[in-house]
Design an enzyme around this catalytic site. Structure first.
Site, PDB file in Angstrom:
ATOM      1  N   LEU A  65      -2.922  17.967   3.575  1.00  0.00           N
ATOM      2  CA  LEU A  65      -4.050  18.874   3.385  1.00  0.00           C
ATOM      3  C   LEU A  65      -3.616  20.335   3.512  1.00  0.00           C
ATOM      4  CD1 LEU A  65      -6.480  16.681   5.501  1.00  0.00           C
ATOM      5  CD2 LEU A  65      -6.635  17.058   3.020  1.00  0.00           C
ATOM      6  N   PRO A  66      -4.457  21.277   3.051  1.00  0.00           N
ATOM      7  CA  PRO A  66      -4.028  22.680   2.937  1.00  0.00           C
ATOM      8  C   PRO A  66      -3.832  23.441   4.247  1.00  0.00           C
ATOM      9  CG  PRO A  66      -5.844  22.213   1.434  1.00  0.00           C
ATOM     10  CD  PRO A  66      -5.731  21.039   2.353  1.00  0.00           C
ATOM     11  N   THR A  96       1.006  21.150   6.946  1.00  0.00           N
ATOM     12  CA  THR A  96       1.571  22.180   7.829  1.00  0.00           C
ATOM     13  C   THR A  96       0.411  22.895   8.495  1.00  0.00           C
ATOM     14  OG1 THR A  96       3.516  22.472   6.411  1.00  0.00           O
ATOM     15  CG2 THR A  96       3.032  24.224   7.991  1.00  0.00           C
ATOM     16  N   LYS A 171       8.567  22.942  11.594  1.00  0.00           N
ATOM     17  CA  LYS A 171       8.259  23.287  10.205  1.00  0.00           C
ATOM     18  C   LYS A 171       7.969  24.783  10.042  1.00  0.00           C
ATOM     19  CE  LYS A 171       7.212  22.999   5.855  1.00  0.00           C
ATOM     20  NZ  LYS A 171       6.073  22.242   5.324  1.00  0.00           N
ATOM     21  N   LYS A 240       0.278  31.297   4.283  1.00  0.00           N
ATOM     22  CA  LYS A 240      -0.418  30.574   5.356  1.00  0.00           C
ATOM     23  C   LYS A 240       0.545  30.135   6.446  1.00  0.00           C
ATOM     24  CE  LYS A 240      -0.893  26.315   5.088  1.00  0.00           C
ATOM     25  NZ  LYS A 240      -0.172  25.103   5.573  1.00  0.00           N
TER      26      LYS A 240
END
Length: 296
Positions: A65-66, A96, A171, A240
């Site tokens: 998902l975003p 992430t 990450k 992001k």
């Protein structure tokens, strides 16, 4: 083979779903997009119409998902996955997000009798399609042997980083380095161009010298030829991730001189409406400031 749920049928999700199906898993898929659901059905997945519908049948659930807000909503919101999952189910979130949200979801899952792992991935759409992703796992290590067949269906290098949230830390640090190298390449190659030296020859030297890096191999063609609209990893997603990295650095009271500067370059590119371009389009900001372009 257990039934596997999958939430989020984007560019990355499609590759992972295809590999799960290829490995013989029965996949139940959910996405808010009707077009994405049609794609999943065409591939042989069963489609459902809310995250909660996955819970009763799937003891293994992946999500891609975003960002953190939508991950939390999908897990804990109305018609959320956590409301219907059976005890001892496993959730692998490959999104992430920030470490704090991952830790919150881990604690919520544990309280309800199932298991949450933050499993952000690296390798991009090509890695998702080829099943060669690097997976950074945060969560209970003693459960990993049971989880490995499912993680190995989508990835090649699976690394247990540590406790819940640690996969996300790894990450975010990884992507901060990628973004910094991308900006550094843009700056150096523009210096070469303006000094009258062919940037492609400089790139060749970097490729064979001690500055060798995979960022140049992956994103170099876009930078050298100005093909920033050919998106490998979107600038909006990198922006992001850098924002989450900056928040994490501040929380840990670590000065972020490099990261904050690179983040401001990505902020400028976002303000120029380049979020849908490749993340290497951050170099266009440097080109504008330097009043020249790397490509000819």
């Amino acid at each position: 083979m257990k039934q596997v749920g999958f939430i989020g049928i984007g560019v990355m999700g499609k590759g992972m779903i295809a590999n799960l199906l290829q490995k013989g898993h029965r996949v139940y898929a959910y996405d808010a997009s009707a077009e994405a659901l049609r794609w999943a059905k065409e591939q042989g997945a069963q489609v459902v119409h809310s995250p909660a519908e996955l819970g009763p049948g799937a003891q293994i659930v992946f999500s891609s998902l975003p960002g953190p807000e939508i991950v939390e909503e999908v897990m804990l919101g109305e018609n959320g996955l956590f409301a219907t999952l059976a005890p001892d189910s496993m959730v692998f979130d490959t999104s992430t997000i920030d470490p704090a949200t991952a830790q919150k979801l881990y604690a919520e899952a544990k309280q309800r009798g199932f298991h949450f792992f933050d499993c952000p991935v690296s390798g991009g759409p090509a890695g998702a399609k080829g099943g060669t992703l690097t997976i950074m796992v945060g969560g209970d290590s003693e459960l990993l042997p049971a989880a490995m067949p499912y993680l190995q269906a989508i990835g090649r290098d699976i690394v247990h980083i540590g406790d819940a949230g640690s996969g996300q830390v790894a990450k975010l640090c990884h992507n901060a380095v990628v973004a910094s190298i991308t900006a550094a390449l843009g700056e150096a190659l523009l210096v070469a161009r303006k000094a009258g030296v062919d940037p492609q020859k400089v790139a060749s030297v970097i490729e064979s010298g001690s500055a060798h890096n995979r960022v140049l191999s992956i994103f170099g063609p876009n930078i050298l030829y100005g093909t920033y609209s050919e998106t490998i990893f979107s600038l909006a997603h990198m922006h992001k991730d850098l924002k989450l990295y900056e928040h994490t650095a501040r929380k840990q009271q670590v000065p972020s001189f490099v990261g904050s500067t690179v983040f401001q370059l990505y902020e400028a590119a976002m303000a120029q409406g380049k979020g849908g371009w490749d993340s290497s389009a951050v170099c266009t900001v440097i080109e504008q400031l330097g009043q020249d372009s790397i490509a000819r």
